[in-house]
Write a protein that holds these residues in place. Structure first.
Motif, PDB file in Angstrom:
ATOM      1  N   ARG A   1      42.327  38.543  45.887  1.00 57.95           N
ATOM      2  CA  ARG A   1      42.799  37.533  44.936  1.00 57.95           C
ATOM      3  C   ARG A   1      42.305  36.139  45.342  1.00 57.95           C
ATOM      4  O   ARG A   1      41.795  35.394  44.503  1.00 57.95           O
ATOM      5  CB  ARG A   1      44.332  37.595  44.889  1.00 57.95           C
ATOM      6  CG  ARG A   1      44.942  36.551  44.031  1.00 57.95           C
ATOM      7  CD  ARG A   1      46.319  36.936  43.560  1.00 57.95           C
ATOM      8  NE  ARG A   1      46.241  37.846  42.422  1.00 57.95           N
ATOM      9  CZ  ARG A   1      47.260  38.134  41.624  1.00 57.95           C
ATOM     10  NH1 ARG A   1      48.446  37.623  41.855  1.00 57.95           N
ATOM     11  NH2 ARG A   1      47.107  38.927  40.585  1.00 57.95           N
TER      12      ARG A   1
ATOM     13  N   LEU B   1      36.017  31.865  44.044  1.00 58.82           N
ATOM     14  CA  LEU B   1      34.771  32.020  43.284  1.00 58.82           C
ATOM     15  C   LEU B   1      34.884  31.333  41.927  1.00 58.82           C
ATOM     16  O   LEU B   1      33.910  30.753  41.432  1.00 58.82           O
ATOM     17  CB  LEU B   1      34.457  33.500  43.085  1.00 58.82           C
ATOM     18  CG  LEU B   1      33.950  34.254  44.310  1.00 58.82           C
ATOM     19  CD1 LEU B   1      33.879  35.743  44.023  1.00 58.82           C
ATOM     20  CD2 LEU B   1      32.586  33.736  44.721  1.00 58.82           C
TER      21      LEU B   1
ATOM     22  N   HIS C   1      34.301  39.702  47.767  1.00 61.84           N
ATOM     23  CA  HIS C   1      34.853  40.108  46.476  1.00 61.84           C
ATOM     24  C   HIS C   1      34.044  41.266  45.875  1.00 61.84           C
ATOM     25  O   HIS C   1      34.605  42.168  45.245  1.00 61.84           O
ATOM     26  CB  HIS C   1      34.884  38.897  45.541  1.00 61.84           C
ATOM     27  CG  HIS C   1      35.711  39.088  44.318  1.00 61.84           C
ATOM     28  ND1 HIS C   1      37.036  38.768  44.259  1.00 61.84           N
ATOM     29  CD2 HIS C   1      35.394  39.572  43.094  1.00 61.84           C
ATOM     30  CE1 HIS C   1      37.495  39.037  43.057  1.00 61.84           C
ATOM     31  NE2 HIS C   1      36.531  39.526  42.322  1.00 61.84           N
TER      32      HIS C   1
ATOM     33  N   ARG D   1      37.431  45.620  34.352  1.00 63.56           N
ATOM     34  CA  ARG D   1      36.606  46.619  35.057  1.00 63.56           C
ATOM     35  C   ARG D   1      35.166  46.613  34.548  1.00 63.56           C
ATOM     36  O   ARG D   1      34.223  46.694  35.314  1.00 63.56           O
ATOM     37  CB  ARG D   1      37.196  48.021  34.876  1.00 63.56           C
ATOM     38  CG  ARG D   1      38.153  48.429  35.956  1.00 63.56           C
ATOM     39  CD  ARG D   1      39.385  47.615  35.912  1.00 63.56           C
ATOM     40  NE  ARG D   1      40.168  47.684  37.140  1.00 63.56           N
ATOM     41  CZ  ARG D   1      41.169  46.848  37.384  1.00 63.56           C
ATOM     42  NH1 ARG D   1      41.475  45.897  36.526  1.00 63.56           N
ATOM     43  NH2 ARG D   1      41.836  46.949  38.495  1.00 63.56           N
TER      44      ARG D   1
ATOM     45  N   THR E   1      25.155  40.051  40.246  1.00 65.79           N
ATOM     46  CA  THR E   1      25.430  39.195  41.392  1.00 65.79           C
ATOM     47  C   THR E   1      24.382  39.363  42.486  1.00 65.79           C
ATOM     48  O   THR E   1      23.936  38.383  43.078  1.00 65.79           O
ATOM     49  CB  THR E   1      26.815  39.533  41.972  1.00 65.79           C
ATOM     50  OG1 THR E   1      27.768  39.392  40.940  1.00 65.79           O
ATOM     51  CG2 THR E   1      27.184  38.614  43.092  1.00 65.79           C
TER      52      THR E   1
ATOM     53  N   HIS F   1      35.048  37.689  33.016  1.00 70.29           N
ATOM     54  CA  HIS F   1      35.776  38.273  34.146  1.00 70.29           C
ATOM     55  C   HIS F   1      36.754  37.263  34.774  1.00 70.29           C
ATOM     56  O   HIS F   1      37.906  37.598  35.063  1.00 70.29           O
ATOM     57  CB  HIS F   1      34.733  38.741  35.164  1.00 70.29           C
ATOM     58  CG  HIS F   1      35.269  39.428  36.379  1.00 70.29           C
ATOM     59  ND1 HIS F   1      35.559  40.766  36.416  1.00 70.29           N
ATOM     60  CD2 HIS F   1      35.556  38.954  37.619  1.00 70.29           C
ATOM     61  CE1 HIS F   1      35.993  41.087  37.625  1.00 70.29           C
ATOM     62  NE2 HIS F   1      36.005  40.004  38.385  1.00 70.29           N
ATOM     63  N   VAL F   2      36.289  36.047  34.973  1.00 66.13           N
ATOM     64  CA  VAL F   2      37.114  35.004  35.605  1.00 66.13           C
ATOM     65  C   VAL F   2      38.340  34.677  34.766  1.00 66.13           C
ATOM     66  O   VAL F   2      39.456  34.560  35.268  1.00 66.13           O
ATOM     67  CB  VAL F   2      36.290  33.708  35.779  1.00 66.13           C
ATOM     68  CG1 VAL F   2      37.194  32.512  35.992  1.00 66.13           C
ATOM     69  CG2 VAL F   2      35.350  33.842  36.948  1.00 66.13           C
TER      70      VAL F   2
ATOM     71  N   GLY G   1      40.776  37.428  35.040  1.00 66.13           N
ATOM     72  CA  GLY G   1      41.351  37.467  36.388  1.00 66.13           C
ATOM     73  C   GLY G   1      42.361  36.352  36.600  1.00 66.13           C
ATOM     74  O   GLY G   1      43.466  36.581  37.097  1.00 66.13           O
TER      75      GLY G   1
END
Ligand code: HEM
Lengths: 135, 132
Positions: A35, A41, A88, B35, B45, B86-87, B90
């Motif tokens: 987390r 990031l 990560h 996912r 990445t 994704h960020v 999250g």
């Protein structure tokens, strides 16, 4: 705490002790690090966008941002970003394996946890050694 | 203890129970997209780290030349889109876990999503401007 037993009857269950009572373990520490690395990031995307926007704004802006990346502070931040990203990434792969139902035995998740620590360290160091070597 | 009557506060309305609609609608979609973007981000990445090594200390002219390659531009755009999607998912989970008042939680999630969208657009527009 009131909960249901498997036959559906209401029973009183003990509350689990507070988090601070537990000794840190590889599983719990890596869990919260996933987390923390994700949030770090997310902050790092600010730099990526600044770098691109500076490039799109012309050479003077771009040299400023590239110059900052080359300072000691810039290099430290970039090293932290590398570690967070590799951590990560490897820890994320561990999560994806769990999502497929793999690796839930105690010996397996302990081993995969240490594997994440080792691969993160190795990949981060390797990337920076290559980075300085090709400069 | 023996004579005490135990009870559970049911956190769900009777209507919701009768209709049988659980949380597995947008909640499952959130989980799945987290996912899906994670899987996409693995190769993207690795490619990105390689590209950063190539571009470290690059001049502005070198950056423009690199961006002029359509493969680089497409991969960079894919990376930006996947990363911010994704960020944003999250950070929503993180905010929802730690902010307990309804209004604050809703407001912070909306502000965070707005900022993520603006950053993503800035990244996309800058990359297109450099590469086209
Ligand atoms: C490199 C490939 C990546 C993989 C395989 C990956 C994988 C994952 C997975 C599986 C989760 C869900 C964890 C959970 O449910 O507890 C997650 C959460 C998250 N990721 Fe990633 N991720 C990647 C890249 C990134 C990047 C580049 C960023 C940010 C720029 C990021 C930010 C986050 C955040 C903020 C969360 C939420 C953390 C939480 O809920 O505890 N991830 N990631």
């Amino acid at each position: 705490m009131v909960g249901r037993s498997s036959d559906g009857k209401l029973v009183r269950r003990p509350l689990s002790p507070h988090l601070q009572v537990y000794k840190p373990q590889i599983t719990t520490v890596l869990s919260i690090l996933h987390r923390i690395s994700g949030v770090a990031l997310a902050a790092g995307t600010l730099f990526l966008v600044c770098w691109l926007a500076a490039g799109a704004s012309g050479p003077a802006w771009f040299e400023t941002v590239q110059g900052f990346a080359g300072t000691i502070l810039g290099q430290l931040l970039l090293f932290g970003w590398t570690v967070a990203l590799f951590y990560h990434l490897f820890s994320g792969l561990r999560h994806l394996a769990w999502d497929m139902g793999l690796g839930f035995e105690k010996a397996q998740y302990t081993a995969s946890g240490w594997a994440v620590v080792i691969t993160t360290t190795a990949a981060s160091l390797l990337a920076w050694i290559i980075g300085y070597a090709v400069r | 203890m023996a004579n005490e009557t135990l009870h559970i506060d049911i956190m769900r309305s009777q209507l919701g129970r009768a209709r049988g609609l659980g949380a597995a609608k947008s909640g499952l979609h959130h989980w799945w997209m987290q996912r899906l973007t994670a899987v996409a981000l693995v190769p993207l990445t690795l490619w990105f780290i390689y590209s950063v090594l190539v571009l470290q200390g690059a001049t502005h002219a070198a950056l423009i030349a690199w961006m002029g390659n359509p493969f680089h531009l497409v991969l960079l755009l894919a990376l930006i889109v996947a990363t911010f999607h994704h960020v944003q998912l999250g950070l929503q989970s993180v905010l929802e876990d730690y902010i307990h008042t309804e209004t604050c939680r809703l407001a912070s999630v909306l502000v965070m999503k707005g900022l993520a969208a603006l950053l993503a657009l800035t990244g996309v527009v800058s990359a297109l401007k450099l590469g086209l």
